[in-house]
Design an enzyme around this catalytic site. Structure first.
Site, PDB file in Angstrom:
ATOM      1  CG  HIS A  87      -1.696   3.750   5.028  1.00  0.00           C
ATOM      2  ND1 HIS A  87      -3.012   3.240   4.925  1.00  0.00           N
ATOM      3  CD2 HIS A  87      -1.058   2.716   4.454  1.00  0.00           C
ATOM      4  CE1 HIS A  87      -3.088   2.280   4.146  1.00  0.00           C
ATOM      5  NE2 HIS A  87      -1.956   1.714   3.938  1.00  0.00           N
ATOM      6  CG  ASP A 111      -5.988   4.185   5.608  1.00  0.00           C
ATOM      7  OD1 ASP A 111      -6.022   3.776   4.519  1.00  0.00           O
ATOM      8  OD2 ASP A 111      -5.335   4.055   6.412  1.00  0.00           O
ATOM      9  CB  SER A 115      -1.152  -0.214   1.189  1.00  0.00           C
ATOM     10  OG  SER A 115      -0.204   0.049   2.447  1.00  0.00           O
TER      11      SER A 115
END
Length: 161
Positions: free
Chosen positions: A100, A125, A52
């Site tokens: 992230h 998210d 990701s």
């Protein structure tokens, strides 16, 4: 028979005493310090388990972190997190920590919240993240995250991820 046992016992005591005397207390102290340093260093590393965050970091990379709370010591304050920082947080939607990037910082009901997204993901998210959910921030050098490439595959393989 008893004399033979006593002779062997004396011989064994001499060997054991020699082993004990050969171990230096300084050497023991060095080993203890090394173990403590390794344990502290291990707390500052995290394995990337998904793609990701590509192309910045890849599955199997290890990232170097600063902790929000390490044994009561605060290395950074989650309130100081800014847009662009890469953080590790406890996600409500995922079982385990997520690494992230912060893409937006805002306020909801007087609470600071962050919108977070993986660089390789199309959407952010699903939930806003509070300061309390952020556990670590990825250390950077000259604007680039500190990464140890591919070493984390060993951990991924052992954990079966």
């Amino acid at each position: 028979m008893i004399k033979k046992i006593r002779k062997k016992w004396k011989w064994l005591k001499k060997i054991w005493k020699g082993v004990i005397l050969d171990i230096d207390l300084k050497e023991i102290a060095v080993y203890i310090v090394l173990i403590i340093l390794v344990l502290i260093a291990a707390q500052h590393l995290n394995v990337v388990v998904s793609g990701s965050m590509e192309p910045v970091m890849y599955r199997g990379d290890i990232v170097v972190l600063e902790k929000a709370n390490l044994l009561g010591l605060q290395e950074f304050n989650p309130a100081d997190v800014e847009v662009g920082d890469i953080v590790v947080y406890n996600a409500a939607w995922h079982d385990g920590p997520v690494i992230h990037r912060v893409i937006e910082k805002g306020q909801i009901n007087s609470t600071t919240v962050f919108k977070i997204k993986g660089d390789n993901n199309d959407v952010a998210d699903p939930y806003w993240v509070t300061e309390g959910q952020i556990t670590s921030r990825v250390l950077t050098f000259n604007g680039q995250p500190l990464i140890i490439p591919k070493i984390g595959y060993i951990s991924i393989w052992i954990r079966g991820l």
